[in-house]
Design an enzyme around this catalytic site. Structure first.
Site, short mmCIF file in Angstrom:
data_model
loop_
_atom_site.label_atom_id
_atom_site.label_comp_id
_atom_site.label_asym_id
_atom_site.label_seq_id
_atom_site.Cartn_x
_atom_site.Cartn_y
_atom_site.Cartn_z
CE1 TYR A 104 -4.00 -2.09 0.39
CE2 TYR A 104 -2.64 -3.32 1.91
CZ TYR A 104 -3.77 -3.22 1.14
OH TYR A 104 -4.67 -4.26 1.12
CG ASN A 109 -11.39 -2.99 -7.44
OD1 ASN A 109 -12.11 -2.66 -8.36
ND2 ASN A 109 -10.52 -3.99 -7.53
CB CYS A 165 -7.97 -4.67 -5.10
SG CYS A 165 -9.36 -5.81 -5.16
CG HIS A 166 -5.80 -10.32 -6.26
ND1 HIS A 166 -6.60 -9.84 -7.30
CD2 HIS A 166 -4.82 -11.04 -6.83
CE1 HIS A 166 -6.10 -10.28 -8.45
NE2 HIS A 166 -5.01 -11.01 -8.19
CD GLU A 203 -2.79 -12.73 -10.15
OE1 GLU A 203 -1.90 -11.91 -9.89
OE2 GLU A 203 -3.97 -12.39 -10.35
#
Length: 174
Positions: free
Chosen positions: A98, A122, A130-131, A157
Site C-alpha cells: 500500500y 474497488n 486489488c488482491h 498468480e
C-alpha cells in the site's frame, strides 16, 4: 438498467453486474460492499459483456488468462479512480505494498491507509487486481472478498517460492 449474472468459481459464487454493455461490478458472494438487493438477481437479456466476463474469469482460474479485456465502467471518487488506475498497472504475478503504491502515485508519506481504503472499495475485484496489494511487511491485509480468497488469488498468480510471508505460513498450515 443494471444487469446481473451469477457465475461459479473455485472461490465461491461471483456476481457480475453490468450497465450499458460495460462491467460495473464483480463481487464474491458475501463480500464486503456486496450490492444490496442483488442476491439472486438475474437478467432476462443480459448484455454481452456479462458473458465475456464470465468466459474471461473462467480462463483466469484455469490459468489461461493474465489480462482482461472487458469494458469497465467504475463509479468512484477521483482519488478512488486514481488508485484503481494504478492497480491495473501491477503486472500479473507481482505484488505491491500500500505504501509503495501511494509513493508511486506521488502521494505524501502516510497515505497508505487512504490507498488501502480506496483499494477496498474497488467494485471490480480480480479484473482490477486489488488482491495484488499487501502490507509493507508482507502481510495479507484488507481484502473485501476475504483474506482466504486474496491468498488463493495470489497463489494462483505466483510461484510458491515467491509467495509473501503470510501466504507461505498459510500454505504450511494446510
Amino acid at each position: 438498467m443494471k444487469h446481473y449474472l451469477s457465475i461459479p468459481s473455485p472461490l465461491g459464487a461471483i456476481l457480475l453486474r453490468a450497465e450499458d454493455d460495460a462491467l460495473t461490478g464483480l463481487y464474491f458472494d458475501g463480500q464486503k460492499y456486496f450490492p444490496a438487493g442483488a442476491a439472486g438477481a438475474a437478467s432476462d437479456k443480459p448484455p454481452r459483456v456479462l458473458a465475456e466476463t464470465a468466459q474471461q474469469i473462467a480462463e483466469y482460474f484455469a490459468g489461461e488468462r493474465q489480462r482482461f479485456t472487458v469494458r469497465l465502467h467504475m463509479m468512484g471518487s477521483p482519488f478512488q479512480q486514481q488508485v484503481w488506475n494504478a492497480l491495473v498497472q501491477i503486472p500479473f504475478g507481482e505484488i505491491e505494498s500500500y505504501g509503495r503504491l501511494a509513493q508511486r502515485l506521488g502521494l505524501p508519506l502516510g497515505t497508505a491507509r487512504a490507498v488501502g481504503a480506496a483499494n477496498g472499495r474497488n467494485p471490480v475485484a480480480i479484473i482490477v487486481p486489488c488482491h495484488r496489494v499487501i502490507g509493507s511487511t508482507g502481510q495479507l491485509t484488507g481484502y473485501a472478498g476475504g483474506i482466504h480468497r486474496k491468498a488463493a488469488l495470489l497463489a494462483l498468480e505466483r510461484p510458491a517460492q515467491s509467495l509473501p510471508q503470510q501466504l507461505e505460513l498459510l500454505d504450511a498450515a494446510q
